[in-house]
Design a protein around this motif. Structure first.
Motif, PDB file in Angstrom:
ATOM      1  N   MET A   1       3.082  -4.519  -8.559  1.00  0.00           N
ATOM      2  CA  MET A   1       4.309  -3.891  -8.111  1.00  0.00           C
ATOM      3  C   MET A   1       4.586  -4.300  -6.660  1.00  0.00           C
ATOM      4  SD  MET A   1       5.375   0.091  -8.146  1.00  0.00           S
ATOM      5  CE  MET A   1       5.121   0.757  -6.524  1.00  0.00           C
ATOM      6  N   THR A   2       5.779  -4.780  -6.399  1.00  0.00           N
ATOM      7  CA  THR A   2       6.175  -5.171  -5.054  1.00  0.00           C
ATOM      8  C   THR A   2       6.699  -3.956  -4.308  1.00  0.00           C
ATOM      9  OG1 THR A   2       6.769  -7.361  -5.831  1.00  0.00           O
ATOM     10  CG2 THR A   2       7.658  -6.686  -3.719  1.00  0.00           C
ATOM     11  N   THR A   3       6.131  -3.704  -3.141  1.00  0.00           N
ATOM     12  CA  THR A   3       6.580  -2.559  -2.353  1.00  0.00           C
ATOM     13  C   THR A   3       7.371  -2.983  -1.137  1.00  0.00           C
ATOM     14  OG1 THR A   3       4.502  -2.523  -1.144  1.00  0.00           O
ATOM     15  CG2 THR A   3       4.683  -1.085  -3.066  1.00  0.00           C
ATOM     16  N   GLN A   4       7.405  -4.275  -0.878  1.00  0.00           N
ATOM     17  CA  GLN A   4       8.156  -4.757   0.271  1.00  0.00           C
ATOM     18  C   GLN A   4       9.460  -5.367  -0.215  1.00  0.00           C
ATOM     19  OE1 GLN A   4       6.281  -7.737   2.732  1.00  0.00           O
ATOM     20  NE2 GLN A   4       7.251  -6.893   4.542  1.00  0.00           N
ATOM     21  N   SER A   5      10.506  -5.123   0.527  1.00  0.00           N
ATOM     22  CA  SER A   5      11.817  -5.647   0.193  1.00  0.00           C
ATOM     23  C   SER A   5      12.394  -6.306   1.433  1.00  0.00           C
ATOM     24  CB  SER A   5      12.704  -4.494  -0.287  1.00  0.00           C
ATOM     25  OG  SER A   5      13.901  -4.999  -0.821  1.00  0.00           O
ATOM     26  N   LEU A   6      13.659  -6.641   1.371  1.00  0.00           N
ATOM     27  CA  LEU A   6      14.341  -7.236   2.515  1.00  0.00           C
ATOM     28  C   LEU A   6      15.551  -6.407   2.888  1.00  0.00           C
ATOM     29  CD1 LEU A   6      14.346 -10.986   1.418  1.00  0.00           C
ATOM     30  CD2 LEU A   6      12.752  -9.872   2.980  1.00  0.00           C
ATOM     31  N   THR A   7      15.828  -6.339   4.191  1.00  0.00           N
ATOM     32  CA  THR A   7      17.066  -5.711   4.627  1.00  0.00           C
ATOM     33  C   THR A   7      18.209  -6.680   4.353  1.00  0.00           C
ATOM     34  OG1 THR A   7      16.945  -6.619   6.860  1.00  0.00           O
ATOM     35  CG2 THR A   7      15.863  -4.486   6.487  1.00  0.00           C
ATOM     36  N   ARG A   8      19.401  -6.265   4.579  1.00  0.00           N
ATOM     37  CA  ARG A   8      20.570  -7.106   4.352  1.00  0.00           C
ATOM     38  C   ARG A   8      20.505  -8.398   5.173  1.00  0.00           C
ATOM     39  NH1 ARG A   8      26.816  -5.113   5.018  1.00  0.00           N
ATOM     40  NH2 ARG A   8      27.763  -7.075   4.396  1.00  0.00           N
ATOM     41  N   SER A   9      19.932  -8.314   6.366  1.00  0.00           N
ATOM     42  CA  SER A   9      19.824  -9.491   7.225  1.00  0.00           C
ATOM     43  C   SER A   9      18.612 -10.367   6.888  1.00  0.00           C
ATOM     44  CB  SER A   9      19.759  -9.074   8.694  1.00  0.00           C
ATOM     45  OG  SER A   9      18.568  -8.348   8.942  1.00  0.00           O
ATOM     46  N   GLY A  10      17.810  -9.940   5.923  1.00  0.00           N
ATOM     47  CA  GLY A  10      16.661 -10.733   5.508  1.00  0.00           C
ATOM     48  C   GLY A  10      15.349 -10.348   6.148  1.00  0.00           C
TER      49      GLY A  10
ATOM     50  N   SER B   1       2.538   0.578   0.197  1.00  0.00           N
ATOM     51  CA  SER B   1       1.340  -0.205  -0.106  1.00  0.00           C
ATOM     52  C   SER B   1       0.060   0.613   0.056  1.00  0.00           C
ATOM     53  CB  SER B   1       1.284  -1.454   0.770  1.00  0.00           C
ATOM     54  OG  SER B   1       1.264  -1.098   2.137  1.00  0.00           O
ATOM     55  N   GLU B   2       0.065   1.593   0.962  1.00  0.00           N
ATOM     56  CA  GLU B   2      -1.111   2.434   1.167  1.00  0.00           C
ATOM     57  C   GLU B   2      -1.245   3.479   0.066  1.00  0.00           C
ATOM     58  OE1 GLU B   2      -0.918   4.027   5.118  1.00  0.00           O
ATOM     59  OE2 GLU B   2      -0.734   2.042   6.010  1.00  0.00           O
ATOM     60  N   LEU B   3      -0.122   3.912  -0.501  1.00  0.00           N
ATOM     61  CA  LEU B   3      -0.162   4.888  -1.587  1.00  0.00           C
ATOM     62  C   LEU B   3      -0.654   4.262  -2.879  1.00  0.00           C
ATOM     63  CD1 LEU B   3       3.150   6.852  -1.000  1.00  0.00           C
ATOM     64  CD2 LEU B   3       0.834   7.668  -0.633  1.00  0.00           C
ATOM     65  N   ALA B   4      -0.338   2.998  -3.073  1.00  0.00           N
ATOM     66  CA  ALA B   4      -0.727   2.300  -4.294  1.00  0.00           C
ATOM     67  C   ALA B   4      -2.210   2.002  -4.320  1.00  0.00           C
ATOM     68  CB  ALA B   4       0.073   1.013  -4.435  1.00  0.00           C
ATOM     69  N   ALA B   5      -2.835   1.981  -3.162  1.00  0.00           N
ATOM     70  CA  ALA B   5      -4.260   1.611  -3.071  1.00  0.00           C
ATOM     71  C   ALA B   5      -5.161   2.714  -3.580  1.00  0.00           C
ATOM     72  CB  ALA B   5      -4.633   1.271  -1.648  1.00  0.00           C
TER      73      ALA B   5
ATOM     74  N   TRP C   1      11.073  -5.325   4.862  1.00  0.00           N
ATOM     75  CA  TRP C   1      11.062  -3.869   5.026  1.00  0.00           C
ATOM     76  C   TRP C   1      10.217  -3.261   3.918  1.00  0.00           C
ATOM     77  CZ3 TRP C   1      13.052   0.030   1.762  1.00  0.00           C
ATOM     78  CH2 TRP C   1      13.044   1.305   2.318  1.00  0.00           C
ATOM     79  N   GLU C   2       9.336  -2.340   4.305  1.00  0.00           N
ATOM     80  CA  GLU C   2       8.517  -1.623   3.333  1.00  0.00           C
ATOM     81  C   GLU C   2       8.826  -0.135   3.433  1.00  0.00           C
ATOM     82  OE1 GLU C   2       3.864  -0.946   2.025  1.00  0.00           O
ATOM     83  OE2 GLU C   2       4.319  -2.143   3.793  1.00  0.00           O
ATOM     84  N   PRO C   3       9.151   0.509   2.317  1.00  0.00           N
ATOM     85  CA  PRO C   3       9.442   1.941   2.370  1.00  0.00           C
ATOM     86  C   PRO C   3       8.220   2.746   2.793  1.00  0.00           C
ATOM     87  CG  PRO C   3       9.389   1.168   0.096  1.00  0.00           C
ATOM     88  CD  PRO C   3       9.250  -0.033   0.972  1.00  0.00           C
ATOM     89  N   GLU C   4       8.490   3.825   3.520  1.00  0.00           N
ATOM     90  CA  GLU C   4       7.442   4.774   3.901  1.00  0.00           C
ATOM     91  C   GLU C   4       7.833   6.124   3.335  1.00  0.00           C
ATOM     92  OE1 GLU C   4       6.398   4.745   8.026  1.00  0.00           O
ATOM     93  OE2 GLU C   4       6.271   2.563   8.097  1.00  0.00           O
ATOM     94  N   PHE C   5       7.054   6.609   2.391  1.00  0.00           N
ATOM     95  CA  PHE C   5       7.371   7.832   1.675  1.00  0.00           C
ATOM     96  C   PHE C   5       6.848   9.063   2.409  1.00  0.00           C
ATOM     97  CE2 PHE C   5       6.933   4.492  -1.575  1.00  0.00           C
ATOM     98  CZ  PHE C   5       8.251   4.476  -2.021  1.00  0.00           C
ATOM     99  N   VAL C   6       7.626  10.142   2.383  1.00  0.00           N
ATOM    100  CA  VAL C   6       7.180  11.385   3.008  1.00  0.00           C
ATOM    101  C   VAL C   6       6.037  11.955   2.173  1.00  0.00           C
ATOM    102  CG1 VAL C   6       8.902  12.853   1.850  1.00  0.00           C
ATOM    103  CG2 VAL C   6       7.916  13.592   4.016  1.00  0.00           C
ATOM    104  N   THR C   7       4.938  12.301   2.841  1.00  0.00           N
ATOM    105  CA  THR C   7       3.758  12.812   2.151  1.00  0.00           C
ATOM    106  C   THR C   7       3.335  14.200   2.629  1.00  0.00           C
ATOM    107  OG1 THR C   7       2.372  11.566   3.693  1.00  0.00           O
ATOM    108  CG2 THR C   7       2.832  10.546   1.567  1.00  0.00           C
TER     109      THR C   7
END
Length: 99
Positions: A1-10, A95-99, A13-19
């Protein structure tokens, strides 16, 4: 599963979920609730600790604070932490949550 994406400018960006929400510092202002595009937060009552100096002037024994209602619905946008005046939110990278 890919957790990193790109912003509009390229930019990567990796989401950080509230825990977590620190209910000892939360003032129940509801700003995070209002800006959240999902149903992640809920306003609940919390009993005041006897030695909590922050609430000395209150007559009630409870205060309203935010809690995580459905943290699994968080999309990692970070809006909640940007509007919080007390910096109550803890976020974890996807990425830390998936580990």
């Amino acid at each position: 599963m890919t957790t990193q994406s790109l912003t509009r400018s390229g930019t990567p960006w990796e989401p950080e979920f509230v825990t977590d929400i620190n209910q000892q510092t939360c003032i129940g202002c509801g700003r995070c609730y209002k800006v959240c595009p999902r149903d992640v937060f809920d306003l609940v009552e919390r009993e005041i600790d006897e030695d909590d100096d922050m609430y000395d002037d209150l007559e009630d024994d409870v205060v309203m604070v935010m809690e995580l209602k459905d943290e699994g619905d968080c999309i990692g946008c970070g809006s909640c932490s940007r509007v919080c005046p007390k910096n109550c939110h803890t976020h974890t990278k996807a990425s830390e949550l998936a580990a």
